[in-house]
Scaffold this motif. Structure first.
Motif, PDB file in Angstrom:
ATOM      1  N   GLU A   1      44.903  42.127  52.751  1.00  0.00           N
ATOM      2  CA  GLU A   1      44.177  41.032  52.110  1.00  0.00           C
ATOM      3  C   GLU A   1      43.750  41.460  50.646  1.00  0.00           C
ATOM      4  OE1 GLU A   1      43.624  37.864  53.226  1.00  0.00           O
ATOM      5  OE2 GLU A   1      44.726  38.362  55.014  1.00  0.00           O
ATOM      6  N   ARG A   2      43.468  42.643  50.316  1.00  0.00           N
ATOM      7  CA  ARG A   2      42.983  43.010  48.975  1.00  0.00           C
ATOM      8  C   ARG A   2      44.453  42.825  48.208  1.00  0.00           C
ATOM      9  NH1 ARG A   2      40.247  48.736  50.413  1.00  0.00           N
ATOM     10  NH2 ARG A   2      38.011  47.808  50.994  1.00  0.00           N
ATOM     11  N   ALA A   3      45.644  43.273  49.076  1.00  0.00           N
ATOM     12  CA  ALA A   3      46.756  43.286  48.099  1.00  0.00           C
ATOM     13  C   ALA A   3      47.266  41.773  47.889  1.00  0.00           C
ATOM     14  CB  ALA A   3      47.960  43.789  49.029  1.00  0.00           C
ATOM     15  N   ALA A   4      47.197  40.966  48.704  1.00  0.00           N
ATOM     16  CA  ALA A   4      47.378  39.416  48.637  1.00  0.00           C
ATOM     17  C   ALA A   4      46.460  38.941  47.523  1.00  0.00           C
ATOM     18  CB  ALA A   4      47.210  38.599  49.857  1.00  0.00           C
ATOM     19  N   LEU A   5      45.232  39.387  47.560  1.00  0.00           N
ATOM     20  CA  LEU A   5      44.542  38.754  46.192  1.00  0.00           C
ATOM     21  C   LEU A   5      44.773  39.408  44.859  1.00  0.00           C
ATOM     22  CD1 LEU A   5      41.783  37.317  45.327  1.00  0.00           C
ATOM     23  CD2 LEU A   5      40.476  39.179  46.003  1.00  0.00           C
ATOM     24  N   ALA A   6      45.151  40.527  44.801  1.00  0.00           N
ATOM     25  CA  ALA A   6      45.756  41.150  43.656  1.00  0.00           C
ATOM     26  C   ALA A   6      46.709  40.373  43.234  1.00  0.00           C
ATOM     27  CB  ALA A   6      45.859  42.614  43.986  1.00  0.00           C
ATOM     28  N   GLU A   7      47.726  40.178  44.210  1.00  0.00           N
ATOM     29  CA  GLU A   7      48.850  39.517  43.578  1.00  0.00           C
ATOM     30  C   GLU A   7      48.412  37.887  42.803  1.00  0.00           C
ATOM     31  OE1 GLU A   7      53.093  37.803  45.665  1.00  0.00           O
ATOM     32  OE2 GLU A   7      51.734  39.112  46.615  1.00  0.00           O
ATOM     33  N   ASP A   8      47.478  37.306  43.515  1.00  0.00           N
ATOM     34  CA  ASP A   8      47.230  36.056  43.255  1.00  0.00           C
ATOM     35  C   ASP A   8      46.533  36.314  41.865  1.00  0.00           C
ATOM     36  OD1 ASP A   8      48.237  34.587  45.064  1.00  0.00           O
ATOM     37  OD2 ASP A   8      46.341  34.819  46.515  1.00  0.00           O
ATOM     38  N   LEU A   9      45.563  37.338  41.611  1.00  0.00           N
ATOM     39  CA  LEU A   9      44.858  37.446  40.402  1.00  0.00           C
ATOM     40  C   LEU A   9      45.988  37.714  39.202  1.00  0.00           C
ATOM     41  CD1 LEU A   9      41.923  39.748  41.966  1.00  0.00           C
ATOM     42  CD2 LEU A   9      41.959  37.403  41.048  1.00  0.00           C
ATOM     43  N   ALA A  10      47.132  38.482  39.637  1.00  0.00           N
ATOM     44  CA  ALA A  10      48.103  38.844  38.401  1.00  0.00           C
ATOM     45  C   ALA A  10      48.425  37.709  37.682  1.00  0.00           C
ATOM     46  CB  ALA A  10      49.166  39.698  39.268  1.00  0.00           C
ATOM     47  N   GLY A  11      48.363  36.303  38.447  1.00  0.00           N
ATOM     48  CA  GLY A  11      49.094  35.182  37.647  1.00  0.00           C
ATOM     49  C   GLY A  11      47.992  34.444  36.992  1.00  0.00           C
ATOM     50  N   LEU A  12      46.787  34.986  36.868  1.00  0.00           N
ATOM     51  CA  LEU A  12      45.644  34.235  36.332  1.00  0.00           C
ATOM     52  C   LEU A  12      45.860  34.228  34.699  1.00  0.00           C
ATOM     53  CD1 LEU A  12      42.420  35.103  38.425  1.00  0.00           C
ATOM     54  CD2 LEU A  12      44.113  33.349  38.460  1.00  0.00           C
ATOM     55  N   LYS A  13      45.435  33.354  33.954  1.00  0.00           N
ATOM     56  CA  LYS A  13      45.592  33.255  32.523  1.00  0.00           C
ATOM     57  C   LYS A  13      43.875  33.776  32.060  1.00  0.00           C
ATOM     58  CE  LYS A  13      48.340  29.003  31.934  1.00  0.00           C
ATOM     59  NZ  LYS A  13      48.316  27.595  31.800  1.00  0.00           N
ATOM     60  N   ALA A  14      44.118  34.434  30.919  1.00  0.00           N
ATOM     61  CA  ALA A  14      42.751  34.994  30.549  1.00  0.00           C
ATOM     62  C   ALA A  14      41.422  33.920  30.660  1.00  0.00           C
ATOM     63  CB  ALA A  14      42.823  35.263  28.764  1.00  0.00           C
ATOM     64  N   GLU A  15      41.629  32.812  30.456  1.00  0.00           N
ATOM     65  CA  GLU A  15      40.324  31.805  30.441  1.00  0.00           C
ATOM     66  C   GLU A  15      39.951  31.698  31.845  1.00  0.00           C
ATOM     67  OE1 GLU A  15      43.864  28.980  29.891  1.00  0.00           O
ATOM     68  OE2 GLU A  15      42.983  31.040  29.077  1.00  0.00           O
ATOM     69  N   GLN A  16      40.845  31.800  33.007  1.00  0.00           N
ATOM     70  CA  GLN A  16      40.442  31.719  34.289  1.00  0.00           C
ATOM     71  C   GLN A  16      39.559  32.718  34.942  1.00  0.00           C
ATOM     72  OE1 GLN A  16      44.976  31.214  35.579  1.00  0.00           O
ATOM     73  NE2 GLN A  16      43.892  29.172  36.541  1.00  0.00           N
ATOM     74  N   TRP A  17      39.551  33.805  34.315  1.00  0.00           N
ATOM     75  CA  TRP A  17      38.790  35.069  34.720  1.00  0.00           C
ATOM     76  C   TRP A  17      37.325  34.491  34.431  1.00  0.00           C
ATOM     77  CZ3 TRP A  17      40.043  39.362  37.478  1.00  0.00           C
ATOM     78  CH2 TRP A  17      41.482  39.910  37.304  1.00  0.00           C
ATOM     79  N   ASN A  18      37.130  33.934  33.676  1.00  0.00           N
ATOM     80  CA  ASN A  18      35.669  33.419  33.532  1.00  0.00           C
ATOM     81  C   ASN A  18      35.156  32.349  34.334  1.00  0.00           C
ATOM     82  OD1 ASN A  18      35.153  35.527  31.743  1.00  0.00           O
ATOM     83  ND2 ASN A  18      36.237  34.465  29.770  1.00  0.00           N
ATOM     84  N   THR A  19      36.160  31.926  35.203  1.00  0.00           N
ATOM     85  CA  THR A  19      35.553  30.497  35.722  1.00  0.00           C
ATOM     86  C   THR A  19      34.660  30.837  36.772  1.00  0.00           C
ATOM     87  OG1 THR A  19      38.006  29.817  35.852  1.00  0.00           O
ATOM     88  CG2 THR A  19      36.579  29.028  37.742  1.00  0.00           C
ATOM     89  N   GLY A  20      33.613  29.914  37.024  1.00  0.00           N
ATOM     90  CA  GLY A  20      32.641  30.220  38.100  1.00  0.00           C
ATOM     91  C   GLY A  20      32.895  30.416  39.358  1.00  0.00           C
ATOM     92  N   SER A  21      32.818  31.195  40.197  1.00  0.00           N
ATOM     93  CA  SER A  21      32.993  31.271  41.591  1.00  0.00           C
ATOM     94  C   SER A  21      32.349  30.467  42.427  1.00  0.00           C
ATOM     95  CB  SER A  21      33.245  32.666  42.118  1.00  0.00           C
ATOM     96  OG  SER A  21      31.917  33.258  42.207  1.00  0.00           O
ATOM     97  N   LEU A  22      32.749  30.607  43.671  1.00  0.00           N
ATOM     98  CA  LEU A  22      31.921  30.005  44.878  1.00  0.00           C
ATOM     99  C   LEU A  22      30.456  30.829  45.053  1.00  0.00           C
ATOM    100  CD1 LEU A  22      33.978  28.435  47.721  1.00  0.00           C
ATOM    101  CD2 LEU A  22      33.177  27.264  45.555  1.00  0.00           C
ATOM    102  N   CYS A  23      30.581  32.079  44.793  1.00  0.00           N
ATOM    103  CA  CYS A  23      29.492  32.800  44.667  1.00  0.00           C
ATOM    104  C   CYS A  23      28.895  32.764  43.502  1.00  0.00           C
ATOM    105  CB  CYS A  23      30.031  34.464  44.774  1.00  0.00           C
ATOM    106  SG  CYS A  23      28.786  35.692  45.186  1.00  0.00           S
TER     107      CYS A  23
END
Length: 210
Positions: free
Chosen positions: A13-35
């Protein structure tokens, strides 16, 4: 299930999440999460912190912050943020195969990466096809335990039934809550965003108990 198999699920699950994160644009990292207190980047740092926090460091933090667990979480998160989102992701990647954990069951670590993975994916409209066996292990744990989140408390008195897998639990004559295994997990974790994916007379109860 053996510890090695459970850790294998965590690492997958960590590896799958890391793969999804690799495709994020810079501004997406500052998106508010459900947490809701955290951005996407901060949730990733939180997961990294958990993968590097053994019992001794955990207890030292408890003592340092006098049992203020929110303060301890904030401190550990800050230690793993790095200077930018690239460093945040790299630190998370280095933690993928870690078997370090606080004094909680391995299945609780699995629940953490699934719930926080959805905290990240849902606002970004990223979907993951989770293995049903992985989700079932977490659902079984959550409806019986309040150790990491008050999931048993939220589902108490209800009858839970997954529509996509073998999970069922709760009180036989309780108000029914049905839905995908993932939606049930997220509702037990207090994420009201999954309310529309639940059915049954108990759906409003569990979805409104966050």
């Amino acid at each position: 299930m053996s510890e090695s198999k459970l850790w294998g699920m965590v690492h997958a699950e960590r590896a799958a999440l890391a793969e999804d994160l690799a495709g994020l644009k810079a501004e997406q990292w500052n998106t508010g999460s459900l947490c809701t207190e955290f951005t996407v980047r901060e949730v990733v740092a939180h997961l990294t912190a958990g993968a590097n926090l053994g019992p001794v460091r955990w207890m030292a933090g408890v003592i340092r912050y006098r049992f203020d667990f929110d303060a301890q979480v904030a401190y550990q998160l800050a230690q793993q943020l790095g200077n930018d989102h690239d460093e945040t992701l790299e630190r998370f990647r280095r933690s993928i195969t870690s078997t370090t954990k606080p004094p909680i069951p391995i299945v609780a670590m699995l629940g953490e990466v699934i719930v926080h993975g959805e905290d990240i994916r849902r606002p970004l409209r990223i979907q993951r096809d989770y293995p049903i066996a992985t989700l079932t292990h977490v659902a079984e744990y959550y409806h019986r335990s309040n150790m990491t989140v008050p999931s048993e408390q939220r589902s108490r008195g209800l009858r839970l039934c997954a529509t996509d897998g073998p999970f069922s639990g709760g009180v036989q004559d309780g108000a029914l809550v049905s839905g995908s295994t993932l939606a049930l997990i997220m509702a037990m974790a207090g994420r009201s965003a999954y309310r529309a994916e639940l059915a049954g007379e108990g759906a409003g109860v569990i979805a409104g108990s966050g």
